[in-house]
Design a protein around this motif. Structure first.
Motif, PDB file in Angstrom:
ATOM      1  N   HIS A   1      -1.071   9.568 -67.426  1.00  0.00           N
ATOM      2  CA  HIS A   1      -1.199  10.656 -68.390  1.00  0.00           C
ATOM      3  C   HIS A   1      -2.402  11.670 -68.099  1.00  0.00           C
ATOM      4  CE1 HIS A   1      -3.465   7.610 -69.827  1.00  0.00           C
ATOM      5  NE2 HIS A   1      -4.065   8.590 -70.702  1.00  0.00           N
TER       6      HIS A   1
ATOM      7  N   THR B   1      -6.297   9.595 -65.279  1.00  0.00           N
ATOM      8  CA  THR B   1      -7.398   8.246 -65.284  1.00  0.00           C
ATOM      9  C   THR B   1      -6.165   7.487 -64.326  1.00  0.00           C
ATOM     10  OG1 THR B   1      -7.955   8.453 -67.409  1.00  0.00           O
ATOM     11  CG2 THR B   1      -7.920   6.449 -66.424  1.00  0.00           C
TER      12      THR B   1
ATOM     13  N   ARG C   1      -7.064  14.435 -78.735  1.00  0.00           N
ATOM     14  CA  ARG C   1      -7.480  13.074 -79.478  1.00  0.00           C
ATOM     15  C   ARG C   1      -7.528  13.251 -80.847  1.00  0.00           C
ATOM     16  NH1 ARG C   1      -8.920  10.109 -74.987  1.00  0.00           N
ATOM     17  NH2 ARG C   1      -9.542  11.196 -73.191  1.00  0.00           N
TER      18      ARG C   1
ATOM     19  N   TYR D   1     -17.759  14.421 -68.165  1.00  0.00           N
ATOM     20  CA  TYR D   1     -17.503  13.574 -67.262  1.00  0.00           C
ATOM     21  C   TYR D   1     -18.086  14.376 -65.991  1.00  0.00           C
ATOM     22  CZ  TYR D   1     -13.896  12.143 -70.613  1.00  0.00           C
ATOM     23  OH  TYR D   1     -13.185  11.526 -71.711  1.00  0.00           O
TER      24      TYR D   1
ATOM     25  N   HIS E   1      -8.227  15.034 -66.768  1.00  0.00           N
ATOM     26  CA  HIS E   1      -8.200  14.428 -65.589  1.00  0.00           C
ATOM     27  C   HIS E   1      -6.873  13.560 -65.820  1.00  0.00           C
ATOM     28  CE1 HIS E   1     -10.180  12.045 -68.714  1.00  0.00           C
ATOM     29  NE2 HIS E   1      -9.499  11.093 -68.197  1.00  0.00           N
TER      30      HIS E   1
ATOM     31  N   PHE F   1     -15.029   5.392 -64.769  1.00  0.00           N
ATOM     32  CA  PHE F   1     -13.678   5.496 -64.572  1.00  0.00           C
ATOM     33  C   PHE F   1     -13.062   6.404 -63.326  1.00  0.00           C
ATOM     34  CE2 PHE F   1     -14.214   9.158 -67.242  1.00  0.00           C
ATOM     35  CZ  PHE F   1     -13.381  10.189 -66.754  1.00  0.00           C
TER      36      PHE F   1
ATOM     37  N   ASN G   1     -11.173  -3.469 -68.152  1.00  0.00           N
ATOM     38  CA  ASN G   1     -10.851  -4.266 -69.411  1.00  0.00           C
ATOM     39  C   ASN G   1      -9.958  -5.064 -69.514  1.00  0.00           C
ATOM     40  OD1 ASN G   1      -8.850  -2.772 -69.270  1.00  0.00           O
ATOM     41  ND2 ASN G   1      -9.350  -1.128 -70.832  1.00  0.00           N
TER      42      ASN G   1
ATOM     43  N   LYS H   1     -20.997   4.351 -68.033  1.00  0.00           N
ATOM     44  CA  LYS H   1     -19.564   4.299 -68.285  1.00  0.00           C
ATOM     45  C   LYS H   1     -18.827   5.164 -67.271  1.00  0.00           C
ATOM     46  CE  LYS H   1     -16.851   4.295 -72.279  1.00  0.00           C
ATOM     47  NZ  LYS H   1     -16.528   5.044 -73.634  1.00  0.00           N
TER      48      LYS H   1
ATOM     49  N   GLU I   1      -6.850  -4.981 -68.640  1.00  0.00           N
ATOM     50  CA  GLU I   1      -5.622  -4.071 -68.883  1.00  0.00           C
ATOM     51  C   GLU I   1      -4.702  -4.179 -67.555  1.00  0.00           C
ATOM     52  OE1 GLU I   1      -5.401  -0.280 -70.799  1.00  0.00           O
ATOM     53  OE2 GLU I   1      -6.387  -1.165 -72.506  1.00  0.00           O
TER      54      GLU I   1
ATOM     55  N   SER J   1     -18.789   8.928 -67.528  1.00  0.00           N
ATOM     56  CA  SER J   1     -18.560   9.498 -69.071  1.00  0.00           C
ATOM     57  C   SER J   1     -19.943   9.685 -69.848  1.00  0.00           C
ATOM     58  CB  SER J   1     -17.710   8.608 -69.718  1.00  0.00           C
ATOM     59  OG  SER J   1     -17.550   9.257 -70.963  1.00  0.00           O
TER      60      SER J   1
ATOM     61  N   PHE K   1      -9.944   2.355 -65.784  1.00  0.00           N
ATOM     62  CA  PHE K   1     -11.121   2.517 -66.530  1.00  0.00           C
ATOM     63  C   PHE K   1     -12.067   1.291 -65.948  1.00  0.00           C
ATOM     64  CE2 PHE K   1     -13.184   1.161 -70.303  1.00  0.00           C
ATOM     65  CZ  PHE K   1     -14.256   2.075 -70.393  1.00  0.00           C
TER      66      PHE K   1
ATOM     67  N   THR L   1      -4.572  13.273 -70.796  1.00  0.00           N
ATOM     68  CA  THR L   1      -4.602  13.539 -72.393  1.00  0.00           C
ATOM     69  C   THR L   1      -5.070  14.877 -72.838  1.00  0.00           C
ATOM     70  OG1 THR L   1      -5.469  11.115 -72.617  1.00  0.00           O
ATOM     71  CG2 THR L   1      -6.203  12.613 -74.339  1.00  0.00           C
TER      72      THR L   1
HETATM   73  O1  3AM Z   1      -8.329  10.554 -70.876  1.00  0.00           O
HETATM   74  P1  3AM Z   1      -7.848   9.195 -70.692  1.00  0.00           P
HETATM   75  O2  3AM Z   1      -7.579   8.999 -72.300  1.00  0.00           O
HETATM   76  O3  3AM Z   1      -6.628   8.893 -69.880  1.00  0.00           O
HETATM   77  O4  3AM Z   1      -9.353   7.119 -72.784  1.00  0.00           O
HETATM   78  C1  3AM Z   1     -10.336   7.312 -71.952  1.00  0.00           C
HETATM   79  C2  3AM Z   1     -10.388   8.331 -70.885  1.00  0.00           C
HETATM   80  O5  3AM Z   1      -8.976   8.193 -70.374  1.00  0.00           O
HETATM   81  C3  3AM Z   1     -10.707   5.935 -71.075  1.00  0.00           C
HETATM   82  O6  3AM Z   1     -11.256   6.357 -70.054  1.00  0.00           O
HETATM   83  C4  3AM Z   1     -11.313   7.680 -69.852  1.00  0.00           C
HETATM   84  C5  3AM Z   1     -12.537   8.534 -69.766  1.00  0.00           C
HETATM   85  O7  3AM Z   1     -13.262   7.996 -71.052  1.00  0.00           O
HETATM   86  N1  3AM Z   1     -11.262   4.893 -71.844  1.00  0.00           N
HETATM   87  C6  3AM Z   1     -12.423   4.844 -72.783  1.00  0.00           C
HETATM   88  N2  3AM Z   1     -12.765   3.619 -73.137  1.00  0.00           N
HETATM   89  C7  3AM Z   1     -11.708   2.851 -72.439  1.00  0.00           C
HETATM   90  C8  3AM Z   1     -11.484   1.446 -72.823  1.00  0.00           C
HETATM   91  N3  3AM Z   1     -12.401   0.663 -73.530  1.00  0.00           N
HETATM   92  C9  3AM Z   1     -10.891   3.645 -71.739  1.00  0.00           C
HETATM   93  N4  3AM Z   1      -9.846   3.191 -71.358  1.00  0.00           N
HETATM   94  C10 3AM Z   1      -9.585   1.841 -71.627  1.00  0.00           C
HETATM   95  N5  3AM Z   1     -10.362   1.053 -72.336  1.00  0.00           N
END
Ligand code: 3AM
Length: 169
Positions: free
Chosen positions: A119, A39, A124, A159, A37, A5, A111, A3, A113, A150, A42, A121
């Protein structure tokens, strides 16, 4: 499968962000310092060959060093993530994030998007937004970006950087 990013590491700033968060009534479950981190894109699940192709494609990606002021807090209600981020940010950050997303899309990753909201994070499972005050004021000086894997462990997610590239003028 891994997985994946892309993100900017937070490195030296991470202890300061944690200390700032931890003296506040910050909502949700705190993200550990090692996981902080910013991002960029993703990508989701990728096999080994796709991961190697992605790393090869990104070798030619260029971006200057980035100075990003983290001066507001926010909350993604659906993801229940409470974060710190910039009110404004250099356009080069948008350009880099878009380019990395496209590298992924060419390999059928991501995905779909389109929007990008930089940002970091900090927690959570947050059921509410962090208070807007006191406003943060940190400077993230990024001189590299990384592709992360991940990894889910019994102690939570970890990570691991698979490759990093310098940001150079
Ligand atoms: O730390 P952030 O939130 O910016 O939210 C997840 C994290 O980012 C994001 O990827 C980063 C490492 O896990 N993430 C996980 N699943 C995701 C998804 N399905 C995703 N972002 C978008 N779509």
């Amino acid at each position: 499968m891994a997985k994946l990013f892309f993100a900017l590491p937070v490195k030296e700033l991470a202890p300061e962000l944690i200390a700032w968060r931890d003296q506040l009534p910050w909502p949700g479950q705190p993200v550990p310092q090692a996981n902080l981190h910013l991002t960029l894109a993703f990508l989701g699940e990728a096999d080994e060959l796709t991961t190697r192709r992605l790393i090869a494609a990104v070798e030619r990606q260029h971006c200057p060093p980035l100075a990003i002021r983290l001066d507001e807090t926010g909350w993604f209600s659906r993801a229940k993530a409470a974060w710190i981020g910039p009110k404004e940010w250099p356009n080069e950050l948008n350009v880099l994030a878009r380019a990395l997303r496209r590298h992924g899309e060419k390999l059928r990753l991501g995905n779909g998007e389109q929007g990008y909201r930089p940002h970091v994070t900090l927690s959570r499972k947050a059921g509410e937004a962090p208070a807007p005050l006191p406003a943060p004021n940190f400077l993230l000086q990024a001189d590299e970006f990384c592709l992360y894997q991940s990894i889910s462990t019994p102690d939570g997610v970890r990570y691991e950087p698979l490759a990093c590239w310098p940001l150079r003028a």
